[in-house]
Design an enzyme around this catalytic site. Sequence first.
Site, mmCIF file in Angstrom:
data_model
loop_
_atom_site.group_PDB
_atom_site.id
_atom_site.type_symbol
_atom_site.label_atom_id
_atom_site.label_comp_id
_atom_site.label_asym_id
_atom_site.label_seq_id
_atom_site.Cartn_x
_atom_site.Cartn_y
_atom_site.Cartn_z
ATOM 1 N N THR A 24 44.173 31.292 32.629
ATOM 2 C CA THR A 24 44.714 29.987 33.033
ATOM 3 C C THR A 24 43.530 29.108 33.417
ATOM 4 O O THR A 24 42.834 29.402 34.402
ATOM 5 C CB THR A 24 45.647 30.146 34.251
ATOM 6 O OG1 THR A 24 46.713 31.015 33.893
ATOM 7 C CG2 THR A 24 46.209 28.800 34.680
ATOM 8 N N LYS B 176 51.475 25.468 30.764
ATOM 9 C CA LYS B 176 51.328 26.368 31.921
ATOM 10 C C LYS B 176 51.225 25.567 33.228
ATOM 11 O O LYS B 176 51.892 25.898 34.220
ATOM 12 C CB LYS B 176 50.084 27.239 31.706
ATOM 13 C CG LYS B 176 49.636 28.067 32.880
ATOM 14 C CD LYS B 176 50.409 29.339 33.045
ATOM 15 C CE LYS B 176 49.989 30.053 34.328
ATOM 16 N NZ LYS B 176 50.730 31.259 34.590
ATOM 17 N N LYS C 37 45.599 27.669 42.971
ATOM 18 C CA LYS C 37 44.804 27.460 41.752
ATOM 19 C C LYS C 37 45.612 26.628 40.744
ATOM 20 O O LYS C 37 45.113 25.642 40.192
ATOM 21 C CB LYS C 37 44.421 28.816 41.127
ATOM 22 C CG LYS C 37 43.690 28.661 39.798
ATOM 23 C CD LYS C 37 43.485 29.957 39.042
ATOM 24 C CE LYS C 37 42.945 29.637 37.647
ATOM 25 N NZ LYS C 37 42.785 30.795 36.778
HETATM 26 P P1 NAD Z 1 41.274 39.386 37.939
HETATM 27 O O1 NAD Z 1 40.296 38.788 38.884
HETATM 28 O O2 NAD Z 1 42.017 40.623 38.343
HETATM 29 O O3 NAD Z 1 40.551 39.695 36.528
HETATM 30 C C1 NAD Z 1 39.547 38.913 35.969
HETATM 31 C C2 NAD Z 1 38.505 39.874 35.418
HETATM 32 O O4 NAD Z 1 37.524 39.140 34.711
HETATM 33 C C3 NAD Z 1 37.768 40.661 36.522
HETATM 34 O O5 NAD Z 1 37.948 42.050 36.290
HETATM 35 C C4 NAD Z 1 36.305 40.225 36.371
HETATM 36 O O6 NAD Z 1 35.404 41.267 36.634
HETATM 37 C C5 NAD Z 1 36.292 39.813 34.911
HETATM 38 N N1 NAD Z 1 35.191 38.908 34.569
HETATM 39 C C6 NAD Z 1 34.802 37.774 35.201
HETATM 40 N N2 NAD Z 1 33.752 37.207 34.534
HETATM 41 C C7 NAD Z 1 33.501 38.008 33.465
HETATM 42 C C8 NAD Z 1 32.550 37.963 32.427
HETATM 43 N N3 NAD Z 1 31.628 36.994 32.341
HETATM 44 N N4 NAD Z 1 32.577 38.956 31.507
HETATM 45 C C9 NAD Z 1 33.485 39.961 31.592
HETATM 46 N N5 NAD Z 1 34.403 40.069 32.552
HETATM 47 C C10 NAD Z 1 34.417 39.096 33.495
HETATM 48 O O7 NAD Z 1 42.308 38.209 37.574
HETATM 49 P P2 NAD Z 1 43.738 38.354 36.888
HETATM 50 O O8 NAD Z 1 44.788 38.415 37.936
HETATM 51 O O9 NAD Z 1 43.659 39.414 35.838
HETATM 52 O O10 NAD Z 1 43.863 36.916 36.202
HETATM 53 C C11 NAD Z 1 43.172 36.591 34.998
HETATM 54 C C12 NAD Z 1 43.653 35.234 34.524
HETATM 55 O O11 NAD Z 1 45.071 35.270 34.331
HETATM 56 C C13 NAD Z 1 43.388 34.098 35.522
HETATM 57 O O12 NAD Z 1 43.003 32.956 34.806
HETATM 58 C C14 NAD Z 1 44.731 33.920 36.213
HETATM 59 O O13 NAD Z 1 44.922 32.607 36.708
HETATM 60 C C15 NAD Z 1 45.693 34.235 35.073
HETATM 61 N N6 NAD Z 1 47.032 34.703 35.487
HETATM 62 C C16 NAD Z 1 47.160 35.650 36.458
HETATM 63 C C17 NAD Z 1 48.437 36.078 36.816
HETATM 64 C C18 NAD Z 1 48.631 37.135 37.885
HETATM 65 O O14 NAD Z 1 49.776 37.313 38.328
HETATM 66 N N7 NAD Z 1 47.581 37.862 38.301
HETATM 67 C C19 NAD Z 1 49.555 35.547 36.178
HETATM 68 C C20 NAD Z 1 49.380 34.613 35.162
HETATM 69 C C21 NAD Z 1 48.105 34.203 34.819
#
Ligand code: NAD
Length: 296
Positions: free
Chosen positions: A96, A171, A246
């Site tokens: 997102t 979104k 966010k």
């Molecule tokens: P998270 O923090 O659990 O996962 C993100 C991952 O990206 C982490 O493991 C981090 O180490 C990795 N990362 C960061 N920079 C990196 C790089 N340069 N190379 C490789 N890996 C890297 O977050 P999440 O909850 O999985 O959310 C991910 C996305 O999905 C976000 O944009 C969030 O807004 C969106 N989202 C989350 C949810 C939810 O309920 N958690 C729901 C819908 C959308």
Amino acid sequence: MAVIGFIGLGNMGGPMAANLVEAGHDVRGFDLSADSLDRFAEAGGKPVASAAEAASGADAVVTMLPAGKHVRSVYMDDGGLIASCKPGTLFMDCSTIDVPTAREVIAAAESAGHMMLDAPVSGGVAGAAAGTLTFMCGGSNKAFAAARPILEKMGRNIFHAGGPGNGQAAKVCNNMLLGISMIGTCEAFNLAEALGLDAQTFFDISSTASGQCWSLTSYCPVPGPVPTSPANLDYQPGFAAAMMIKDLSLAADAAKGANASTPMGKRALELYERFIEAGGADTDFSGIIRYLKTSN
Ligand code: NAD
């Protein structure tokens, strides 16, 4: 089956990548976190040492990263995905992020001969694990057609919202509406209580009357009426208030950039900011009901 690179194996990306493995794809994953890589290996994926290695020779690449700056860096830095992948690679960014960054990265990918969609999701960690996510996609018809069979292994509803960035637009609009409707639902329960109206009785009436909405009937912010809602688990997330901030911030920025009037979206952001200042960051976003009871 396709060779797929998967970058960002966190709370969402981890189970999404596991579903691609489960579907028989050859999935090479990278994350900065060693724990995430270990969990991915346990799910049958192939952990690798860099984003470039995950994407090397892949037919398709999925990214699931925290925010726009991470997406821009992984795709557009020197040696990033756009420069290092074979022309014609299909990119799907499911993070997102803000609409302008999504459009900028897709334009850069297309001018290098790749196909790319912004494809943010709704459905949370439970939907990622169950493979029932909703995908909101922006990009060309060709990219959408190529991506669809892969996205179907991770989600149930796959929408093409229009050109580049329109998935992110869908979104932010959806989640702004969710933030506003949750606050409205919480206020209604608080007023019902103050007026001596039982919560279950109010739920029974409003869920079949014109106040009906998802925040009421699927994610009810008081314990009891919807047994699966976080209210029944002392507001453990679920969808943490920090994540709602966010999304409401992205909506506020998008509204400013597009010169659109969103007074309720702005007010919802202010109320969630105050809830977080009062210690609510790690609480489910429906937990704002307790904060609203005491605020004016
Ligand atoms: P998270 O923090 O659990 O996962 C993100 C991952 O990206 C982490 O493991 C981090 O180490 C990795 N990362 C960061 N920079 C990196 C790089 N340069 N190379 C490789 N890996 C890297 O977050 P999440 O909850 O999985 O959310 C991910 C996305 O999905 C976000 O944009 C969030 O807004 C969106 N989202 C989350 C949810 C939810 O309920 N958690 C729901 C819908 C959308």
